[in-house]
Design a protein around this motif. Structure first.
Motif, short mmCIF file in Angstrom:
data_model
loop_
_atom_site.label_atom_id
_atom_site.label_comp_id
_atom_site.label_asym_id
_atom_site.label_seq_id
_atom_site.Cartn_x
_atom_site.Cartn_y
_atom_site.Cartn_z
N GLU A 1 -10.40 -19.86 11.68
CA GLU A 1 -9.93 -20.98 12.73
C GLU A 1 -8.94 -21.86 12.16
O GLU A 1 -8.19 -22.67 12.74
CB GLU A 1 -11.09 -21.41 13.48
CG GLU A 1 -10.62 -22.22 14.82
CD GLU A 1 -11.76 -22.63 15.57
OE1 GLU A 1 -11.56 -23.07 16.61
OE2 GLU A 1 -13.13 -22.54 15.12
N GLN B 1 -9.73 -16.56 23.89
CA GLN B 1 -8.65 -17.69 23.61
C GLN B 1 -8.81 -18.38 22.26
O GLN B 1 -8.62 -19.48 22.07
CB GLN B 1 -8.69 -18.69 24.75
CG GLN B 1 -8.51 -17.97 26.08
CD GLN B 1 -7.07 -17.30 26.17
OE1 GLN B 1 -6.22 -17.66 25.74
NE2 GLN B 1 -7.32 -16.02 26.30
N TRP B 2 -9.13 -17.58 20.97
CA TRP B 2 -9.40 -18.20 19.86
C TRP B 2 -8.04 -17.99 19.18
O TRP B 2 -7.09 -17.47 19.38
CB TRP B 2 -10.24 -17.37 18.95
CG TRP B 2 -10.79 -17.78 17.80
CD1 TRP B 2 -11.67 -18.77 17.88
CD2 TRP B 2 -10.75 -17.43 16.42
NE1 TRP B 2 -12.10 -19.01 16.55
CE2 TRP B 2 -11.69 -18.16 15.61
CE3 TRP B 2 -9.97 -16.20 15.91
CZ2 TRP B 2 -11.87 -17.94 14.37
CZ3 TRP B 2 -10.04 -16.12 14.63
CH2 TRP B 2 -11.15 -16.96 13.86
N THR B 3 -7.75 -19.00 18.02
CA THR B 3 -6.53 -19.43 17.25
C THR B 3 -6.92 -19.21 15.91
O THR B 3 -7.94 -19.72 15.27
CB THR B 3 -6.06 -20.75 17.41
OG1 THR B 3 -6.05 -21.15 18.92
CG2 THR B 3 -4.52 -21.00 16.84
N ASN C 1 -3.04 -10.82 22.76
CA ASN C 1 -3.51 -11.65 23.63
C ASN C 1 -3.39 -10.99 25.06
O ASN C 1 -2.20 -10.57 25.36
CB ASN C 1 -2.75 -13.10 23.49
CG ASN C 1 -3.30 -14.22 24.51
OD1 ASN C 1 -4.38 -14.18 24.53
ND2 ASN C 1 -2.40 -14.73 25.30
N GLN D 1 -0.35 -18.48 18.83
CA GLN D 1 -0.93 -18.63 20.21
C GLN D 1 -2.34 -17.93 20.03
O GLN D 1 -2.73 -17.45 19.03
CB GLN D 1 -0.05 -17.65 21.07
CG GLN D 1 1.39 -18.41 21.30
CD GLN D 1 2.35 -17.22 21.98
OE1 GLN D 1 2.11 -16.27 22.11
NE2 GLN D 1 3.18 -17.76 22.41
N THR D 2 -3.16 -18.08 21.06
CA THR D 2 -4.50 -17.46 21.34
C THR D 2 -4.57 -16.17 21.16
O THR D 2 -3.61 -15.38 21.65
CB THR D 2 -5.16 -18.18 22.65
OG1 THR D 2 -4.48 -17.62 23.41
CG2 THR D 2 -5.21 -19.76 22.66
#
Length: 130
Positions: free
Chosen positions: A43, A72-74, A90, A116-117
């Protein structure tokens, strides 16, 4: 002992000493602490805390990150120690899937910049279709 015998013995001992040093040298540390045959995503930059390790030998599968609590992880750094390319995906609000980024086989980045996520990671030619 002749000088030729002494010189030959000295060369043999030096060769054994160098060979022993090479054989006992410790292996290099894994990049980002990511073991062989794994895909590690973090992350934070510089392989910071909050990482996901995908421990798989499969080179053709998709993993829904939402199922593991990473909705919705980055991803800001990664290490791909798999022999196949991984792709981050995504899912849009309409339900379609959009490719986010490619993580090449054997590649890594300590700071990918802002992404983006991501909802899924697919390895090989697989695409999310659940």
């Amino acid at each position: 002992m002749s000088w030729k015998t002494k010189a030959g013995t000295a060369v043999s001992v030096a060769t054994l000493a160098i060979g022993g040093a090479i054989a006992t040298a410790s292996p290099a540390a894994a990049v980002g602490g990511c073991a062989a045959s794994t895909l590690c995503m973090f992350e934070y930059a510089n392989f910071g805390t909050g990482g996901i390790v995908v421990n798989t030998k499969s080179t053709n599968k998709c993993i829904n990150l939402d199922e593991f609590g990473y909705s919705q992880w980055t991803v800001h750094s990664y290490v791909n120690n798999l022999p196949a390319t991984a792709m981050l995906w995504n899912q849009t609000t309409s339900g379609s899937w959009v490719k986010q980024r490619t993580l090449p086989a054997g590649g890594f980045s300590s700071d990918t910049g802002e992404w983006q996520t991501t909802n899924a990671v697919c390895i090989g030619n697989h695409t999310p279709n659940w």
